[in-house]
Every structure is written in structure tokens, then in C-alpha cells.
Design a protein around this motif. Structure first.
Motif, PDB file in Angstrom:
ATOM      1  N   GLY A  76       0.949  -1.201  -0.082  1.00 44.97           N
ATOM      2  CA  GLY A  76      -0.249  -0.064  -0.060  1.00 44.97           C
ATOM      3  C   GLY A  76       0.974   1.341   0.084  1.00 44.97           C
ATOM      4  N   ALA A  77       2.093   1.169   0.101  1.00 49.16           N
ATOM      5  CA  ALA A  77       2.859   2.414  -0.103  1.00 49.16           C
ATOM      6  C   ALA A  77       2.930   3.200  -1.382  1.00 49.16           C
ATOM      7  CB  ALA A  77       4.425   2.160   0.378  1.00 49.16           C
ATOM      8  N   THR A  78       3.059   4.474  -1.217  1.00 48.07           N
ATOM      9  CA  THR A  78       3.173   5.167  -2.625  1.00 48.07           C
ATOM     10  C   THR A  78       4.327   4.845  -3.634  1.00 48.07           C
ATOM     11  OG1 THR A  78       1.868   7.062  -1.422  1.00 48.07           O
ATOM     12  CG2 THR A  78       3.012   7.517  -3.453  1.00 48.07           C
ATOM     13  N   PRO A  79       4.341   4.524  -4.677  1.00 49.42           N
ATOM     14  CA  PRO A  79       5.446   4.249  -5.597  1.00 49.42           C
ATOM     15  C   PRO A  79       6.293   5.544  -5.675  1.00 49.42           C
ATOM     16  CG  PRO A  79       3.474   3.522  -6.788  1.00 49.42           C
ATOM     17  CD  PRO A  79       2.763   4.246  -5.495  1.00 49.42           C
ATOM     18  N   LEU A  80       7.539   5.233  -5.738  1.00 52.50           N
ATOM     19  CA  LEU A  80       8.375   6.514  -5.965  1.00 52.50           C
ATOM     20  C   LEU A  80       8.516   6.798  -7.587  1.00 52.50           C
ATOM     21  CD1 LEU A  80      11.423   5.050  -3.976  1.00 52.50           C
ATOM     22  CD2 LEU A  80       9.803   6.792  -3.452  1.00 52.50           C
ATOM     23  N   ILE A  81       7.816   5.729  -8.657  1.00 55.02           N
ATOM     24  CA  ILE A  81       7.956   6.253  -9.685  1.00 55.02           C
ATOM     25  C   ILE A  81       6.672   5.907 -10.401  1.00 55.02           C
ATOM     26  CG2 ILE A  81      10.536   6.388 -10.301  1.00 55.02           C
ATOM     27  CD1 ILE A  81      10.247   3.840 -11.546  1.00 55.02           C
ATOM     28  N   ASP A  82       6.364   6.381 -11.658  1.00 51.82           N
ATOM     29  CA  ASP A  82       5.095   5.948 -12.151  1.00 51.82           C
ATOM     30  C   ASP A  82       5.482   4.695 -13.295  1.00 51.82           C
ATOM     31  OD1 ASP A  82       6.191   6.892 -14.608  1.00 51.82           O
ATOM     32  OD2 ASP A  82       4.958   8.668 -14.521  1.00 51.82           O
ATOM     33  N   VAL A  83       4.307   4.078 -13.806  1.00 52.39           N
ATOM     34  CA  VAL A  83       4.683   2.737 -14.521  1.00 52.39           C
ATOM     35  C   VAL A  83       5.466   3.191 -15.627  1.00 52.39           C
ATOM     36  CG1 VAL A  83       3.239   1.152 -15.808  1.00 52.39           C
ATOM     37  CG2 VAL A  83       2.281   1.781 -13.658  1.00 52.39           C
ATOM     38  N   ALA A  84       5.140   4.160 -16.447  1.00 51.03           N
ATOM     39  CA  ALA A  84       5.851   4.620 -17.630  1.00 51.03           C
ATOM     40  C   ALA A  84       7.405   4.673 -17.266  1.00 51.03           C
ATOM     41  CB  ALA A  84       5.419   6.174 -18.157  1.00 51.03           C
ATOM     42  N   ASP A  85       7.909   5.242 -16.083  1.00 51.87           N
ATOM     43  CA  ASP A  85       9.279   5.424 -15.648  1.00 51.87           C
ATOM     44  C   ASP A  85       9.652   3.981 -15.516  1.00 51.87           C
ATOM     45  OD1 ASP A  85       9.515   8.097 -16.150  1.00 51.87           O
ATOM     46  OD2 ASP A  85       9.228   8.589 -13.952  1.00 51.87           O
ATOM     47  N   ALA A  86       9.022   3.135 -14.653  1.00 46.90           N
ATOM     48  CA  ALA A  86       9.391   1.793 -14.477  1.00 46.90           C
ATOM     49  C   ALA A  86       9.668   1.093 -15.798  1.00 46.90           C
ATOM     50  CB  ALA A  86       8.326   1.061 -13.587  1.00 46.90           C
ATOM     51  N   ALA A  87       8.862   1.051 -16.759  1.00 46.49           N
ATOM     52  CA  ALA A  87       8.914   0.409 -18.146  1.00 46.49           C
ATOM     53  C   ALA A  87      10.057   0.798 -18.665  1.00 46.49           C
ATOM     54  CB  ALA A  87       7.736   0.642 -18.766  1.00 46.49           C
ATOM     55  N   ARG A  88      10.469   2.234 -18.707  1.00 48.07           N
ATOM     56  CA  ARG A  88      11.913   2.633 -19.419  1.00 48.07           C
ATOM     57  C   ARG A  88      13.020   2.150 -18.638  1.00 48.07           C
ATOM     58  NH1 ARG A  88       8.404   7.233 -19.950  1.00 48.07           N
ATOM     59  NH2 ARG A  88       9.060   8.179 -18.275  1.00 48.07           N
ATOM     60  N   THR A  89      12.769   2.069 -17.316  1.00 47.74           N
ATOM     61  CA  THR A  89      14.106   1.518 -16.751  1.00 47.74           C
ATOM     62  C   THR A  89      14.367  -0.038 -16.886  1.00 47.74           C
ATOM     63  OG1 THR A  89      13.555   3.086 -14.552  1.00 47.74           O
ATOM     64  CG2 THR A  89      14.727   1.368 -14.234  1.00 47.74           C
ATOM     65  N   LEU A  90      13.056  -0.759 -16.801  1.00 46.88           N
ATOM     66  CA  LEU A  90      13.324  -2.102 -17.293  1.00 46.88           C
ATOM     67  C   LEU A  90      13.834  -2.373 -18.753  1.00 46.88           C
ATOM     68  CD1 LEU A  90      13.018  -4.961 -16.331  1.00 46.88           C
ATOM     69  CD2 LEU A  90      10.464  -4.831 -17.156  1.00 46.88           C
ATOM     70  N   GLU A  91      13.477  -1.447 -19.608  1.00 47.96           N
ATOM     71  CA  GLU A  91      13.898  -1.722 -20.781  1.00 47.96           C
ATOM     72  C   GLU A  91      15.326  -1.256 -20.932  1.00 47.96           C
ATOM     73  OE1 GLU A  91      13.041   0.310 -25.386  1.00 47.96           O
ATOM     74  OE2 GLU A  91      12.203   0.932 -23.497  1.00 47.96           O
ATOM     75  N   LEU A  92      15.804  -0.079 -20.112  1.00 42.37           N
ATOM     76  CA  LEU A  92      16.993   0.082 -20.290  1.00 42.37           C
ATOM     77  C   LEU A  92      18.138  -1.019 -19.357  1.00 42.37           C
ATOM     78  CD1 LEU A  92      19.470   2.251 -20.693  1.00 42.37           C
ATOM     79  CD2 LEU A  92      18.795   3.181 -18.499  1.00 42.37           C
ATOM     80  N   ALA A  93      17.619  -1.580 -18.421  1.00 44.32           N
ATOM     81  CA  ALA A  93      18.294  -2.568 -17.911  1.00 44.32           C
ATOM     82  C   ALA A  93      18.465  -3.818 -18.530  1.00 44.32           C
ATOM     83  CB  ALA A  93      17.778  -3.030 -16.389  1.00 44.32           C
TER      84      ALA A  93
END
Length: 92
Positions: free
Chosen positions: A54-71
Motif C-alpha cells: 500500500g505504500a506510494t510508488p516512487l515512480i510511475d508505470v511509464a518510468d518503471a517500463a523505461r527503466t526495465l527496458e534500459l536494464a
């Protein structure tokens, strides 16, 4: 936080410089920053579990997807079949 409206941050020292106008010298402002005591992956996984609870995410889904793509791209480059290995590198 009044001191965030005009100023700059020096990297990597994380010194905040605060001023009221460009004609006056800026003043240093202490920056309270959180330091990560865990390895980055462990901290990320801990936060992921906190978000599930239930905690608030530090980033949104779009940023998470870009991070995963980069990794994934970095990982692919590291294991690429054309990556030179020690036995293929010649020394002069």
C-alpha cells in the motif's frame, strides 16, 4: 519549504545554493538526504514489497517500463555473443 524556489544543487556534494536574486551571493543550505544503507537491488525489492502493501510508488508505470527496458538492454549487451573475451583480445 521556502528555500527551494531559487537556487541550485551541486553534484556530487549535494550542496544546495539558495538566493533571493541574481545580484546577491547565494548561501549554502544544508540538505537533508536519505542515504541508502542497502545494496540498490535489495532497496528496490524492499520498496516493491512496500508498494504491494500500500505504500506510494516512487515512480510511475511509464518510468518503471523505461527503466526495465534500459536494464534489459544493458544486460543484452553484456551477454552479447560478439562481446570480446579475454582470449580474443590481442596485446601488441
Amino acid at each position: 519549504m521556502d528555500h527551494w524556489h531559487k537556487g541550485a544543487v551541486s553534484f556530487p556534494s549535494m550542496t544546495v545554493w539558495n538566493g533571493t536574486d541574481w545580484g546577491t551571493a547565494a548561501q549554502q543550505v544544508p540538505l537533508d538526504r536519505a542515504e541508502n544503507t542497502l545494496p540498490p537491488l535489495a532497496a528496490q525489492l524492499d520498496h516493491f514489497l512496500e508498494v504491494i502493501e500500500g505504500a506510494t510508488p516512487l515512480i510511475d508505470v511509464a518510468d518503471a517500463a523505461r527503466t526495465l527496458e534500459l536494464a534489459a538492454g544493458i544486460e543484452a549487451q553484456l551477454v552479447a555473443p560478439n562481446w570480446p573475451t579475454a582470449d580474443k583480445i590481442r596485446t601488441a
